[in-house]
Structure formats: C-alpha cells, structure tokens
Design a protein around this motif. Sequence first.
Motif, PDB file in Angstrom:
ATOM      1  N   TYR A 245       0.851  -1.195   0.000  1.00  0.00           N
ATOM      2  CA  TYR A 245       0.000   0.000   0.000  1.00  0.00           C
ATOM      3  C   TYR A 245       0.883   1.241   0.000  1.00  0.00           C
ATOM      4  O   TYR A 245       1.780   1.368   0.837  1.00  0.00           O
ATOM      5  CB  TYR A 245      -0.902   0.007   1.240  1.00  0.00           C
ATOM      6  N   TYR A 257      -6.099  11.424   0.708  1.00  0.00           N
ATOM      7  CA  TYR A 257      -7.302  10.705   1.127  1.00  0.00           C
ATOM      8  C   TYR A 257      -8.556  11.568   1.062  1.00  0.00           C
ATOM      9  O   TYR A 257      -9.667  11.077   1.286  1.00  0.00           O
ATOM     10  CB  TYR A 257      -7.104  10.133   2.536  1.00  0.00           C
ATOM     11  N   ARG A 262     -10.115   6.928  -2.408  1.00  0.00           N
ATOM     12  CA  ARG A 262      -9.774   5.952  -1.371  1.00  0.00           C
ATOM     13  C   ARG A 262      -9.949   6.612  -0.012  1.00  0.00           C
ATOM     14  O   ARG A 262      -9.915   7.839   0.111  1.00  0.00           O
ATOM     15  CB  ARG A 262      -8.349   5.420  -1.540  1.00  0.00           C
ATOM     16  N   SER A 263     -10.119   5.796   1.013  1.00  0.00           N
ATOM     17  CA  SER A 263     -10.347   6.323   2.355  1.00  0.00           C
ATOM     18  C   SER A 263      -9.121   6.074   3.237  1.00  0.00           C
ATOM     19  O   SER A 263      -8.372   5.110   3.028  1.00  0.00           O
ATOM     20  CB  SER A 263     -11.565   5.660   2.997  1.00  0.00           C
ATOM     21  N   GLU A 266      -8.265   2.632   4.883  1.00  0.00           N
ATOM     22  CA  GLU A 266      -7.463   1.596   4.234  1.00  0.00           C
ATOM     23  C   GLU A 266      -6.021   1.605   4.725  1.00  0.00           C
ATOM     24  O   GLU A 266      -5.343   0.579   4.722  1.00  0.00           O
ATOM     25  CB  GLU A 266      -7.460   1.799   2.713  1.00  0.00           C
TER      26      GLU A 266
END
Length: 323
Positions: A245, A257, A262-263, A266
């Motif tokens: 990641y 973010y 994407r949050s 994650e």
Amino acid sequence: MQNAAAAGTPSLETVTRLYHQLRLIRVLEEEVARVYPTDKIKSPVHLSIGQEFVSVGVCDVLQPRDHVSITYRGHAAYIAKGGDMAAMVAEMYGRKAGCAQGRGGSMHLVDTRAGVIGGSAVVGTSIPIAAGYALADRRKGTGGVVACFFGDGASEEGCLAETLNFAALQKLPVLFVCENNGYAIHEPRSKRWATDRLCERVATYGIPAHHITSGDVFEVRARAEEAVRAMRDGGGPVFLEVDCYRWQEHVGPNQDYDQGYRSQAELIPWIEDDQVPRLARMLDPAVVERIDSEVRSAVAAAFAFAEETPFPDPEDLYDHVYA
C-alpha cells in the motif's frame, strides 16, 4: 493483516540488515517529501513509503552479478540493490553528478555498477527489458538473475503477457515482482480487473506464481530466496504478487485521502503492521539508535552533496545526440 514469516525465526544478522535498509529508504523518502515543496527537486517524485518492504525483501537475496529492472516508483529498489544514494538525490536536483547526469530525474534512476537497470516513466517498460537482460546473462553464462519490479497497473499492459510467455518458453532467470498496491494512479483494482486472480492467470504459462498477502518482509525474502535458488539451477521464471500500500499520493509528497478515490481507513492496518518499527522492536534499542544515527547522517550527506554539486553545462545538451 497477519505476519507470516515463511522461513522460521530470522537471524539477528538478517533482522539488523533488513532494518537498516528499510530505515534508510524510509528516512530518505521522508526527506524527499520535506524538500520537494521548496522546488529544489526538479522532477516529479513517486514515493515508495509503505512499500519498501517489497524491494528490501527481494534485493536482500540478490548478488552483485544480478540486476533489478525498476519502475518510476523505483527509489526503494534502487537503494535496496545498492544504488548510489548521493547520485540519486543529485539526479532529482538536476545536477551533473546525478546518476543520469541530471537528465532524467527521479523516474529515470540508473546505476549499472550496482546492477540497477535504468528506470522509465513509461508504464510496463521494466518488464520486457528485464527479459532481455536475463537472456543476455544466460548467454554470457554469468549465472545472474533479474528481479523485475512493476505495479498492478502495469500488469494490464500487453507486454506482460508477451514477456511471461517468452520467459517461460526460454526458461529465463527472471523474478517477476508485482507490487500490488491496489491502484493504478487513482483507479482501484476492482474497476480494472474482471477477477483478482492474477497468479492464476500467470500460472497458465507454466510459471510458479505466489501471492503474498501478509505484508511481511521476511515472507517476501523467503519466497524470493527460494525463487532465486531455483532460477540459478535453471528452473526458469518465477512470479511474486505482493500486496502492499502506498501511503502518499500517486505522485508528490502529500497524502490524498480527501480526493474521493480511497479512504484513510485503508491505511490504518498498514500503519499498524509497518515493517520499519516492527523490525526495530526485534533489535536491541542501542543497535536501533546506532543504525538510525548512521542513516540520518548518510541521508544528510546525500542531500548536502546534491546541494553543492553543479548543474550541467549548456554544452552537455549535445552529448549522446546521434542524429
């Protein structure tokens, strides 16, 4: 995520060596992120923060005769294979002492002495080039192998299927390493892949394929060591898909973010299982302090070198021009 070291308890020497590499890459890239807004760095930067464990685990089992084929997110693999850090930073500064003489920037790192094949800004180009180097190594009888790094987005390029087929047919010593961080720029894997069974697709070429989901540097190292040993014995290519990641934005020093694709949720499990502090906890605090001090000094020296070395001369524009 669960840590799943595949080769038993690692030796203290191995932990120390891997921690040094992980810490060096992390501190280097954090300094790149700090300096970048000043405009001293003259090229875009694609940071490997959070993904360092993949390159470190793979490159730890390579030898000087081996090569790595890197992507434009190649800082980690460049350093893990022994690339000259001062020349890398100077390259980002656009200086003549850079590893590409200030011509290429962060996306075109190269160090032939260390076995780092030149990177490229074009997605997927590391893949066929790796096969070419592997074919050359085999014909020269060097016994060398090539570790080819690429992202999950590059797995969608046609050159991967072509190269997998050729490498399997010729039994080339290529370790294909897909750093699967789940995104191709801002597009999630779920919107790009009909299935997520990448290793299953690769296996149809007769290539051993392994999916590492643990985020564990020791598992990556163990799989790479097994693969390299088999390739040196003539076993042909091996494929590793390693889930990872990227913590920062696709290109640049910031987080993203808040951009809607994407949050931050994650990121949490990856921070909790970050391999840098994990390995630090496995070492004596005095050893960690010594390594951290050495790393900070080395990174500071690399940036000082980049600050002091001159820019290329205007006449240098005519070098390497053949038409």
